[in-house]
Scaffold this active site. Structure first.
Site, PDB file in Angstrom:
ATOM      1  CG  HIS A 168      -1.806   1.180   1.334  1.00  0.00           C
ATOM      2  ND1 HIS A 168      -3.111   1.190   0.910  1.00  0.00           N
ATOM      3  CD2 HIS A 168      -1.564   2.425   1.820  1.00  0.00           C
ATOM      4  CE1 HIS A 168      -3.632   2.379   1.130  1.00  0.00           C
ATOM      5  NE2 HIS A 168      -2.711   3.146   1.696  1.00  0.00           N
ATOM      6  CD  GLU A 169       1.765   3.434   3.684  1.00  0.00           C
ATOM      7  OE1 GLU A 169       1.994   4.573   3.204  1.00  0.00           O
ATOM      8  OE2 GLU A 169       0.708   3.147   4.259  1.00  0.00           O
ATOM      9  CG  HIS A 229       0.483   6.260  -0.635  1.00  0.00           C
ATOM     10  ND1 HIS A 229      -0.590   7.010  -1.035  1.00  0.00           N
ATOM     11  CD2 HIS A 229       0.017   5.458   0.370  1.00  0.00           C
ATOM     12  CE1 HIS A 229      -1.649   6.699  -0.313  1.00  0.00           C
ATOM     13  NE2 HIS A 229      -1.306   5.750   0.545  1.00  0.00           N
TER      14      HIS A 229
END
Length: 152
Positions: free
Chosen positions: A67-68, A71
């Site tokens: 998920h990170e 980003h």
């Protein structure tokens, strides 16, 4: 798992899932409370909450890292890196990254463990609550009858 092992894991996931190099720092941050991890826009570093590793294990940490990294890679490419952006949603579904992480069992919301059961004396409606209810102040939402504590 320490910060050095986390760094190696993030670099490995970045290469295998995204086919791109992670050239910044990944570390554990025990001060994180409400999130599994975060991507820092100014430094491009990734911080992971160590409580998720302790409670849910390596698989949940891998999901948070993905998920990170969504980003991270989108921000560096100048694309939409925020949760509401189409680029972000598309990349998350492509690599199998979750939108949310599992809740921590040790969080304050779940740590009390006590449940309070109340029942209306007029209509019999039952209310299950985490917190105590002042029965002199509150009444039944259905019929406005008095409440009685049934059990803890």
């Amino acid at each position: 798992m320490d910060n050095q092992q986390l760094q190696v894991l993030v670099e490995k996931i970045s290469l295998t899932s995204f086919k791109k190099v992670f050239a910044h720092t990944a570390s554990f941050n025990p001060r994180l409370r409400t999130t599994g991890g975060r991507y820092l826009l100014h430094t491009h570093n990734i911080e992971i909450n160590p409580k998720y590793y302790n409670e849910h294990g390596i698989e949940e940490v891998k999901r948070i890292i993905k998920h990170e990294l969504c980003h991270y890679h989108l921000h560096l490419e100048g694309k939409g890196y925020k949760h509401r952006d189409k680029d972000f949603k598309d990349l998350m579904s492509a690599v199998g990254a979750p939108r949310f992480c599992q809740p921590l069992l040790s969080s304050k919301k779940y740590s009390n463990g006590k449940r309070y059961m109340y029942q209306c004396l007029r209509c019999g409606q039952r209310y299950d609550r985490h917190r105590k209810v002042d029965t002199a102040k509150y009444v039944c939402g259905r019929c406005k009858g008095k409440l009685k504590k049934v059990s803890e």
